[in-house]
Design a protein around this motif. Structure first.
Motif, PDB file in Angstrom:
ATOM      1  N   ALA A  18       5.835  -4.942   4.031  1.00 56.88           N
ATOM      2  CA  ALA A  18       5.465  -4.210   5.247  1.00 56.88           C
ATOM      3  C   ALA A  18       5.319  -5.181   6.408  1.00 56.88           C
ATOM      4  N   SER A  31      -2.967   2.880   3.216  1.00 51.86           N
ATOM      5  CA  SER A  31      -3.056   3.576   1.927  1.00 51.86           C
ATOM      6  C   SER A  31      -2.261   2.804   0.888  1.00 51.86           C
ATOM      7  N   CYS A  60       1.783   7.321  13.712  1.00 48.74           N
ATOM      8  CA  CYS A  60       2.948   6.940  12.904  1.00 48.74           C
ATOM      9  C   CYS A  60       2.541   5.898  11.858  1.00 48.74           C
ATOM     10  N   GLY A  61       3.382   5.642  10.901  1.00 49.53           N
ATOM     11  CA  GLY A  61       3.107   4.609   9.899  1.00 49.53           C
ATOM     12  C   GLY A  61       4.383   4.191   9.208  1.00 49.53           C
ATOM     13  N   ILE A  62       4.322   3.066   8.561  1.00 48.01           N
ATOM     14  CA  ILE A  62       5.488   2.582   7.813  1.00 48.01           C
ATOM     15  C   ILE A  62       5.091   2.360   6.348  1.00 48.01           C
ATOM     16  N   ILE A  63       6.095   2.193   5.509  1.00 45.40           N
ATOM     17  CA  ILE A  63       5.772   1.841   4.129  1.00 45.40           C
ATOM     18  C   ILE A  63       6.339   0.470   3.776  1.00 45.40           C
ATOM     19  N   TYR A  77      -0.652   2.302   8.687  1.00 40.96           N
ATOM     20  CA  TYR A  77      -0.659   3.290   9.764  1.00 40.96           C
ATOM     21  C   TYR A  77      -0.971   2.635  11.110  1.00 40.96           C
ATOM     22  N   HIS A 109       1.222   2.344   2.598  1.00 42.77           N
ATOM     23  CA  HIS A 109       1.441   2.912   3.924  1.00 42.77           C
ATOM     24  C   HIS A 109       0.577   2.117   4.894  1.00 42.77           C
ATOM     25  N   ARG A 145       7.123  -1.699   0.159  1.00 45.78           N
ATOM     26  CA  ARG A 145       7.246  -1.359  -1.250  1.00 45.78           C
ATOM     27  C   ARG A 145       7.553  -2.615  -2.066  1.00 45.78           C
TER      28      ARG A 145
END
Lengths: 164, 291, 687
Positions: free
Chosen positions: C449, C382, C497-500, C376, C374, C502
């Motif tokens: 990301a 994270s 807000c945040g993005i992931i 942020y 994640h 992967r």
């Protein structure tokens, strides 16, 4: 029975059963889970806490015994503002742990050693600490950490003496 | 994880009261001092008591005093108290040194000498050395007090010669003298020693000849043994004594009832007695040990 | 979970009591009387394999532990697993050999003694959701087994593993979780099961190994053939021993070139505590015989053992196993480094001995590793990792990788640890794989990301992504610099807000070849022998970690020392002793592990960083290799110190003393001396 004692610098009192071990009372009632239970035979040292400054195996030591005594666990070592004890800092600096299960006991045993004699040789450290087991590190980091803390505590000791 | 079963702790005001309590509860009660071995056995359900009579609360039983050439050690003194006692370190340094090497610091900080002797764990150090130092123990009960040599206390593995209601209250250790030579050495691979060997010699000429000797070996058998027949070979000129060390060791081993166990075979222990008799002798007479 | 009808080993659970607290449970337990009808037990591999003998199971088992195996052994004759490895023409090679060394070796049963014993808390709630907190190393395997046992879909089983107090393999696979879950199902309340160390002794151990091995060389001292038969005592249940069996068979080849190889490895059932993973997974068991025999053969042909090794070691890029990844390490360089370090001790003292040995393991296990990060808008990150933090420091290393990739300070990265309800699938935490596989997955997740951030930036700036450049932590567009968090906040026009990002790793691309990497263990020792008592003490220990890149050097070194120290315990004093069906030394009072006083006088921890791994920045795994060679190092050094060869571990004082006695009684006085000093190097003798 009701017992009064000092826990990490603060007065405490508890209603205990005679059969309760110090480890059971500290972990379950005082929520001080830094006291770890492993061999339960006084061999490994992971349940080490200090009673009147001396290390005991809390797994095989009755809570009854702490009446009117001072109990120190790992949770009571850092200064209240969060400043680590020299041993805690030294253990971090030297990566003196991996899984950390033995660490509270190691640090408390080492504290007892250094409180008694801060001018300690490697041989003395090894002899004293041989009753505390670590399965991860191979002990070298722990030895280096105790050496560092000893040097720092010596310096503080000298400072205090020269200013007093 | 195992937990202790329920029991009560009784706090006697005196040895007499403790003895009465023992009489009253019978085999429902045990004397409780350091608890290092007792609590372990109770956790494993090897022993079970409804009452533990706390010896430590009786005044005076944790004192160390000097009197007429002897040191009196209260039965409730911890190993730690003894190893750090300036009295013991000065007057019987070899025993202070032994105490400083019992088990680990936590056991020494809680375990008591009296408990150690009464529990009679076969792989324990102090009894072996007390045998050669000529120690005696005080046994008290409601019926009175008797003083017996330590030999008379030792009955076997986990066994002592205390009668019902009797309590070990003090250990009397003769002080060392400048014409004594004494040493204790142990061989340890596991948590508990494989062998412990204690040696005491008396000399009237600075170590050239020995006029009296005592030797004992522990851990190699169910309980520590003194070896009177071997002691004869440890008197005489130093050269003679040294020459006969292998025979002396054989006699010690013969008398020690060596057992095969996980610490080693009887054959190996016999060999260790030989090695450690020589090393202990050299240590006692003040020479560096070559291995 | 519980023995039904038949108890197959002392220590197998037969009943569970659930109490409101520990004391009441224990009091109820004391009231249970179990009557056993005594059966004839199978207590060693000889009687297990004897024709017409008692069968421990007498039926085929297809259980969780066999996952990944195509070849089922057919569970009769007490054989749990059989593995055969062969190439070349072994018989012809032995027939043409100039010299052959052969011998039988024994590696003992040992106990890992993770200081925290097995513990689990299960909560099987009324909605059919099973949540288990456990000390398991492989939460996703535990989830799989719980789902099968309770017939639940994967989304109804959540396994959470907080920090674990050591494992060393002993917490691999499923242990007490099903029983704990069943208890919770029974009482509809959370239930905790916490074993004592004494119970843990009776839960898992390592396989012991009887190994017959013979090795052939040609007249130029080149290895030409190896043949080995390995018998593992697997105990009463398969656990993970089929994999130990497979790996022991693979790993016995070592990092050497062998044109002809034949290995048969059997995992055999007996009525003892089930054996499973233990640090090294089969490699410690076979490195002792392999590396002992390398020295024996070197002495036989009059060659210095180190020279002999160097002559036959595979170099980087060479293949040792047909069809497997070529060697991705510099083993000859590692050996030289260890030997040089030992040599700086100066001339060898009397009754001292030195040895350098190595091992080579197909490591990493099956590469299926998924990770998520994640990122942020406030600049924190994270990392969601299904790898268990068990003391190996993976949370630190994975955070370092994320910090490096995202260009944020380490303090801005937080790890979210194993939780099958939250973190993505990771096959296992073992086989030294985490830095290599999870590290690579975290790196790729960060890159993904960043790719997303770049397209957001392109949209925000209204320019194609090609018009700006990536700079640590963000992008530069002309004079403007935008950090990743800024881009995220501006893109969503929303605080918090945040993005992931992967990444899904599977056996493809750079990870197509197996193994994922070869884990090398190189250790050098100098020992001092007390000839009178037979006691060996460690004077010097040298470890070499050939790890591609040490992302955290201090922790990497500490892993090597830890592994070597475990090996030292097995080498010198650790062994589980059975008398009949009873384990005789299953407590810490009787089972001796290394302690402070066993620390070597001199410890040198070396790292070799050739960036030759498939992990992030060329890293590859470590932490297990150094456990493997120690036993052989000690036996070889003992041979140099005193001229006795012991083919059984541990080298207890009594065992050494007996060997010395035997030597004295066999050799006339004139021949009583250590082996002659070879011409060069580690084994230089000045006595």
């Amino acid at each position: 029975m009701k017992i009064g004692f000092e826990l990490n610098g603060k007065a405490a009192s508890l209603e205990i059963e005679p059969r309760e071990t110090l480890a059971e009372v500290l972990r379950a009632r005082c929520r001080l889970t830094g006291v770890k239970l492993s061999c339960e035979a006084q061999v490994c040292g992971s349940c080490t806490v200090l009673v009147d400054g001396l290390p005991v195996s809390a797994c095989t030591y009755l809570a009854y015994e702490i009446r009117d005594k001072r109990v120190t666990t790992i949770e009571g070592l850092a200064d209240p503002p969060g400043r680590l004890h020299p041993l805690q800092q030294a253990f971090l600096d030297h990566f003196a742990f991996q899984c950390g299960f033995c660490t509270p006991g190691m640090i408390l045993a080492a504290k007892s050693l250094l409180d008694e004699n801060v001018h300690v040789s490697d041989e003395e450290i090894i002899a004293y600490m041989s009753g505390n087991l670590c399965r991860c590190t191979g002990y070298l980091g722990i030895l280096k950490a105790i050496r560092q803390a000893s040097a720092e505590m010596k310096a503080t000791w000298k400072e205090n003496r020269s200013t007093s | 994880m195992t937990t202790l079963s329920r029991f009560e702790i009784d706090q006697p005001g005196s040895v007499a009261e403790a003895s009465q309590m023992l009489g009253h509860y019978g085999d429902q009660a045990a004397i409780y001092a350091g608890g290092t071995e007792l609590l372990l056995a109770m956790r494993h359900r090897a022993l079970s008591y409804k009452h533990l009579i706390d010896l430590k609360v009786i005044p005076g039983l944790n004192a160390i005093k000097a009197r007429d050439g002897v040191i009196e050690i209260g039965a409730a003194c911890t190993h730690r108290t003894i190893e750090s006692s300036s009295l013991v370190r000065e007057m019987q340094p070899v025993f202070a040194e032994l105490e400083s090497q019992v088990a680990n610091i936590r056991v020494r900080a809680t375990g008591t000498l009296g408990g150690n002797l009464c529990f009679a764990e076969p792989h324990s150090d102090p009894a072996t050395m007390l045998l050669v130092l000529g120690a005696t123990v005080w046994i008290e009960s409601a019926r009175g007090t008797r003083e017996i040599p330590i030999e008379k206390l030792i009955a076997g593995a986990y066994a002592n010669h205390l009668a019902p209601g009797e309590i070990l209250t003090r250990i009397v250790v003769p002080c060392g003298k400048s014409n004594h030579r004494a040493a204790y050495m142990k061989f340890q691979i596991h948590e508990r020693p494989t062998l412990g060997l204690g040696l005491w010699l008396e000399t009237l000429d600075g170590g050239r000849t020995f006029t009296a000797a005592r030797v004992a070996v522990g851990c190699v058998s169910p309980f520590p043994h003194r070896a009177p027949v071997a002691e004869a070979l440890l008197t005489g000129s130093r050269a003679e004594v040294e020459k006969h060390l292998p025979e002396t060791a054989a006699l010690i081993a013969d008398g020690a009832d060596l057992v095969d166990d996980h610490e080693g075979s009887a054959e190996y222990k016999r060999h260790l007695v030989d090695v450690f008799l020589r090393r202990t002798f050299l240590k006692a007479v003040g020479l560096r040990i070559s291995s | 979970m519980l023995a039904i009808g038949k108890v197959r080993f002392v220590g197998e659970p037969v009943a569970a009591v659930i109490g409101a607290d520990q004391l009441s449970a224990q009091e109820a337990l004391d009231k249970i009387k179990v009557e056993y009808e005594e059966l004839v037990p199978v207590l060693d591999v000889e009687s297990a394999l004897a024709p017409g003998g008692v069968l421990v199971h007498g039926m085929d088992y297809i259980g969780g532990a066999f996952r990944g195996f195509d070849d089922f052994p057919g569970g009769t004759k007490n054989i749990c697993q059989a593995v055969h490895v062969e190439w070349g023409d072994v018989d012809a090679a032995f027939a043409s050999a100039a010299h052959i060394a052969e011998g039988e070796y024994y590696f003992p049963m040992v106990y890992a003694y993770a200081m925290e014993p097995y513990v689990a808390v299960a909560d099987y709630d009324s909605k059919g959701q099973l949540t288990v907190y456990s000390s398991a190393q492989h939460p996703f395997m535990v989830r799989h087994d719980l789902a099968e046992i309770f017939d639940l879909p994967l989304n109804s089983v959540r396994v959470i593993v907080p920090y674990v107090g050591g494992g060393y393999g002993s917490k691999s696979y499923t242990k007490i979780e099903p029983l704990t879950a069943a208890c919770s199902w029974k009482v509809s309340r959370p239930v905790k099961l916490q074993l004592s160390v004494e119970e843990a002794f009776l839960t898992t151990r390592s396989d012991d190994a009887r190994v017959y091995i013979r090795t052939a060389v040609d007249d130029s001292g080149k290895l030409i053939a190896k043949q080995a038969t390995i018998h593992l005592d697997t105990g009463a249940y398969a656990e993970n021993s089929p994999m130990v069996c497979r790996k022991a068979a693979n790993r016995i080849v070592g990092p050497y070139r062998f044109p002809h190889v034949r290995v048969d490895c059997l995992a055999i059932y007996t009525n003892t505590v089930p054996a499973s993973s233990y640090r090294g997974l089969g490699a410690a068991q076979i490195t002792f015989p392999v590396e002992s025999q390398m020295d024996e053969l070197a002495h036989k042909i009059g060659c210095d053992p180190q020279e002999f090794r160097l002559r036959n070691l595979a170099h980087s890029g060479e293949s040792i196993h047909p069809g497997l990844r070529p060697i991705d390490a510099d083993v000859p360089g590692d050996i030289r480094l260890a030997a040089e370090t030992l040599r700086s001790n100066g001339p060898l003292a009397l009754k001292h001995g030195r040895s350098v040995c190595c091992s080579c393991s197909d490591a990493g296990a099956h590469p299926v590793t998924l990770a998520m990060v994640h990122v942020y808008a406030d600049g924190s990150v994270s990392v969601m990792s299904g790898s268990t933090e068990i003391g190996q420091g993976s949370h630190t290393v994975l955070a370092q990788i994320a910090a490096e990739e995202m260009g944020v300070p380490l303090g801005k990265v937080r790890l979210v640890g194993s939780d099958t309800g939250v973190t993505l699938f990771e096959r296992s935490t073992g086989a030294s794989r985490t830095t290599t596989l999870m590290g690579r997955a975290v790196m790729e997740a960060c890159r993904e990301a960043i790719t997303q951030c770049k397209s957001m930036a392109a949209e925000l700036l209204g320019v194609p992504a090609g018009e700006f450049t990536e700079e640590r932590g963000g992008i530069r567009h002309g004079k403007d610099w935008l950090s990743w968090p800024e881009i995220i906040e501006r893109y969503f026009q929303m605080e918090g807000c945040g993005i992931i990002g992967r990444a899904y790793l599977r056996r493809a691309g750079a990870l197509k070849a197996v193994p994922v990497f070869w884990e090398i263990g190189v250790v050098g020792v100098e020992i001092a022998l007390d000839e009178e008592t037979g006691k060996i003490s460690l004077d010097t220990l040298v470890t070499v970690g050939d790890v591609g890149l040490a992302i955290h050097p201090a922790m990497t070194e500490s892993q090597d020392l830890g592994a070597a120290t475990m090996g030292l315990g097995i080498g010198l004093f650790e062994e589980l002793i059975y008398e009949g069906q009873q384990l005789m030394n299953g407590t810490l009072l009787e089972y001796r592990v290394p302690r402070f006083s066993d620390l070597a006088r001199r410890v040198e921890l070396k790292l070799v960083e050739n960036h030759d791994g498939v992990g992030p920045y060329g890293a590859k795994g470590g932490g297990e290799g150094c456990v493997n060679p120690i036993g052989a190092c000690l036996a070889n050094a003992l041979y140099q110190a005193a001229g006795v060869r012991i083919r059984r571990l541990p080298l207890t004082p009594e065992r050494v003393w007996k060997a010395l006695q035997e030597q004295k009684s066999q050799a006339p006085a004139s021949q009583r001396k250590p082996p002659a000093a070879p011409k060069t190097d580690v084994t230089k003798t000045t006595a």
